[in-house]
Design an enzyme around this catalytic site. Structure first.
Site, PDB file in Angstrom:
ATOM      1  N   ASP A 178      -6.395  -5.034  -9.880  1.00 35.48           N
ATOM      2  CA  ASP A 178      -6.701  -3.784  -9.186  1.00 35.48           C
ATOM      3  C   ASP A 178      -5.451  -2.983  -8.891  1.00 35.48           C
ATOM      4  OD1 ASP A 178      -8.579  -2.032  -8.216  1.00 35.48           O
ATOM      5  OD2 ASP A 178      -8.599  -2.883  -6.203  1.00 35.48           O
TER       6      ASP A 178
ATOM      7  N   LYS B  30      -3.625  -0.056  -8.511  1.00 31.63           N
ATOM      8  CA  LYS B  30      -3.983   1.367  -8.420  1.00 31.63           C
ATOM      9  C   LYS B  30      -3.170   1.974  -7.283  1.00 31.63           C
ATOM     10  CE  LYS B  30      -7.947   0.543  -5.450  1.00 31.63           C
ATOM     11  NZ  LYS B  30      -9.363   0.677  -5.213  1.00 31.63           N
TER      12      LYS B  30
ATOM     13  N   ASN C  22      -3.116   0.867  -3.595  1.00 27.04           N
ATOM     14  CA  ASN C  22      -2.736  -0.513  -3.266  1.00 27.04           C
ATOM     15  C   ASN C  22      -1.246  -0.785  -3.400  1.00 27.04           C
ATOM     16  OD1 ASN C  22      -5.381  -1.007  -2.790  1.00 27.04           O
ATOM     17  ND2 ASN C  22      -5.793  -1.973  -4.767  1.00 27.04           N
TER      18      ASN C  22
HETATM   19  P1  ATP Z   1     -11.001  -1.209  -1.212  1.00 22.86           P
HETATM   20  O1  ATP Z   1     -12.272  -0.609  -0.771  1.00 22.86           O
HETATM   21  O2  ATP Z   1     -10.140  -0.262  -2.051  1.00 22.86           O
HETATM   22  O3  ATP Z   1     -11.118  -2.576  -1.816  1.00 22.86           O
HETATM   23  P2  ATP Z   1     -10.060  -2.504   1.119  1.00 22.86           P
HETATM   24  O4  ATP Z   1     -11.228  -2.525   2.026  1.00 22.86           O
HETATM   25  O5  ATP Z   1      -9.803  -3.804   0.446  1.00 22.86           O
HETATM   26  O6  ATP Z   1     -10.123  -1.334   0.101  1.00 22.86           O
HETATM   27  P3  ATP Z   1      -7.284  -2.064   1.510  1.00 22.86           P
HETATM   28  O7  ATP Z   1      -7.129  -1.440   0.145  1.00 22.86           O
HETATM   29  O8  ATP Z   1      -6.651  -3.388   1.687  1.00 22.86           O
HETATM   30  O9  ATP Z   1      -8.784  -2.080   1.959  1.00 22.86           O
HETATM   31  O10 ATP Z   1      -6.678  -1.072   2.568  1.00 22.86           O
HETATM   32  C1  ATP Z   1      -7.114   0.267   2.657  1.00 22.86           C
HETATM   33  C2  ATP Z   1      -5.913   1.166   2.883  1.00 22.86           C
HETATM   34  O11 ATP Z   1      -5.225   0.805   4.087  1.00 22.86           O
HETATM   35  C3  ATP Z   1      -4.840   1.055   1.781  1.00 22.86           C
HETATM   36  O12 ATP Z   1      -5.134   1.908   0.704  1.00 22.86           O
HETATM   37  C4  ATP Z   1      -3.570   1.473   2.531  1.00 22.86           C
HETATM   38  O13 ATP Z   1      -3.444   2.872   2.575  1.00 22.86           O
HETATM   39  C5  ATP Z   1      -3.827   0.965   3.951  1.00 22.86           C
HETATM   40  N1  ATP Z   1      -3.181  -0.343   4.125  1.00 22.86           N
HETATM   41  C6  ATP Z   1      -3.672  -1.535   3.735  1.00 22.86           C
HETATM   42  N2  ATP Z   1      -2.823  -2.537   4.044  1.00 22.86           N
HETATM   43  C7  ATP Z   1      -1.756  -1.968   4.646  1.00 22.86           C
HETATM   44  C8  ATP Z   1      -0.522  -2.466   5.188  1.00 22.86           C
HETATM   45  N3  ATP Z   1      -0.237  -3.759   5.167  1.00 22.86           N
HETATM   46  N4  ATP Z   1       0.327  -1.583   5.717  1.00 22.86           N
HETATM   47  C9  ATP Z   1       0.052  -0.256   5.734  1.00 22.86           C
HETATM   48  N5  ATP Z   1      -1.080   0.289   5.250  1.00 22.86           N
HETATM   49  C10 ATP Z   1      -1.985  -0.553   4.707  1.00 22.86           C
END
Ligand code: ATP
Length: 407
Positions: free
Chosen positions: A214, A216, A219
């Site tokens: 993934d 992108k 991430n």
């Molecule tokens: P998806 O629906 O894309 O699978 P998700 O629910 O798994 O998303 P993440 O992609 O892990 O969620 O996090 C969403 C957003 O939060 C990221 O795109 C990023 O902008 C922010 N984010 C995630 N982890 C961090 C971090 N450790 N520090 C700062 N910002 C973060």
């Protein structure tokens, strides 16, 4: 219009393929989990021993296989031992991101005063979308990868009645593409630095038999010093050894390898395609095969020859061509994985040991006023309200056994 190729794809067949993908992708908007479920009802992760334990409500006695029982027991024992971290230990300050199952928040630990990014997932949403596999995978990968400088680090995980919490390092430099959007393209040396750090992280994951899948823009984050931090392991695939393959359709269409789009077998080389797509966007300002019309773009990814305009060095273009090779057996990295990239002339100035030791000065250092700085986070997130109930520490209710963790 769809380009004709040497392969015997008729217009009608092509239309069929495109509308099929259209439906799949549209569906993904509503929940990738539903899509995964539909495409892989026998998804191997659901047969994973860890998954078995993780999904089973605490106290249930179905852990009858010796190994699984041992794992359940040790997880629960560890959980009891490490139950000191809880939702009430943090002050939740701002929303810094959103995902399919909840929000990511900047939080301060009340005792040690450190700042973390806390990913809060709603149990109800996970169960509704049958996405337990994602969460198992994410936590399991986070636990295995605590030691790589360019992978986000998990400090604690715990649960309340309604939510799962993953406490991660706060990458205060923001999303890499937040900066790319503002600057349109990066210089070649800046793109090289980020691509090298990403390659190093992907190579490390592959050495653990994990395919990231993934890669992108959202991430790829930057830390306070300007180093890459890969986050979101919800779509990783574990247990892909050597040239082993899988077929599950997932990931973001723009950055997906053609074999994933076409539901052919794929392996760890999808990550090298993903890196090629991201490098292309850093150097040219757009993903490869870009079209404002998504369907045309999907067809381009599958059939259009790669056109690389001038403005990027010969070595850069050669690397892109090799990473964006539709034949995964001939793609750079197919045989010796990251080592093949490390020997490519585009990376000749990179000293890989220094890179991993973070001895190379990042080309851009985010300007930050402190560890809780939010300048690099999109106001679209920080303006969202912080749910009041996050710090409420009630009974865990329907638990996800073994979820709790403290580093
Ligand atoms: P998806 O629906 O894309 O699978 P998700 O629910 O798994 O998303 P993440 O992609 O892990 O969620 O996090 C969403 C957003 O939060 C990221 O795109 C990023 O902008 C922010 N984010 C995630 N982890 C961090 C971090 N450790 N520090 C700062 N910002 C973060």
């Amino acid at each position: 219009m769809v380009k004709k190729t040497k392969s015997p794809v008729t217009y009608t067949k092509m239309k069929g393929i495109v509308s099929y993908f259209a439906a799949l992708i549209k569906e993904r908007k509503f929940g990738s989990a539903d899509l995964l479920q539909k495409l892989g009802t026998s998804h191997p992760i659901y047969r994973h021993m860890d998954a078995e334990c993780f999904l089973r409500p605490e106290g249930s006695s179905v852990c009858d296989e010796a190994g699984a029982a041992a794992l359940c027991f040790s997880s629960t024992a560890q959980e009891l031992q490490m139950s000191r971290a809880s939702a009430a230990d943090f002050d939740y300050l701002k929303v810094i991101g959103t995902g399919s199952f909840g929000k990511v928040l900047l939080a301060r630990h009340r005792e040690n005063d450190r700042y973390y990014a806390v990913k809060v997932l709603k149990k109800q949403m996970i169960l509704k979308k049958n996405a337990e596999g994602h969460v198992i995978c994410e936590r399991s990968v986070l636990l295995k990868t605590v030691n790589h400088p360019f992978l986000v680090r998990l400090h604690f995980s715990f649960q309340t009645r309604d939510r799962l919490y993953l406490v991660l390092d706060y990458a205060s430099g923001g999303e890499l593409f937040y900066h790319l959007q503002r600057e349109r393209v990066f210089t070649e040396s800046r793109a090289r630095f980020y691509a090298a750090e990403m390659a190093s992280a992907l190579g490390y994951l592959h050495s653990l038999h994990i395919v990231y899948r993934d890669l992108k823009p959202e991430n790829i984050l930057l830390d306070s010093a300007g180093h890459v931090v890969l986050t979101d392991f919800g779509l990783c695939k574990e247990g892909i050894v050597g040239r082993a393959t899988t077929r599950t359709f997932c990931g973001t269409p723009e950055y997906l390898a053609p074999e994933v789009l076409q539901q052919r077998e794929y392996d760890r080389t999808v990550d090298w395609w993903g890196l090629g797509a991201v490098l292309h966007e850093m150097l040219y300002g757009l993903p490869p095969f870009y079209s404002a019309d998504r369907m045309v773009m999907l067809s381009n990814i599958m059939f259009q020859p790669l056109v690389l305009k001038a403005g990027v060095s010969k070595a850069g273009r050669d690397l892109l061509k090799r990473l964006l090779n539709r034949d995964r057996a001939k793609r750079l990295g197919a045989k010796h994985d990251v080592a093949e990239l490390q020997h490519h002339s585009f990376f000749s100035s990179i000293r890989w040991d220094d890179l991993v030791a973070k001895k190379i000065q990042p080309p851009f250092v985010p300007s930050l006023s402190g560890p809780d700085d939010l300048t690099n986070i999109d106001p679209a997130f920080t303006n969202l309200p912080v749910p009041q109930s996050l710090g409420v520490c009630e009974d865990a209710g329907m638990t996800f056994p073994g979820f709790s963790y403290m580093s």
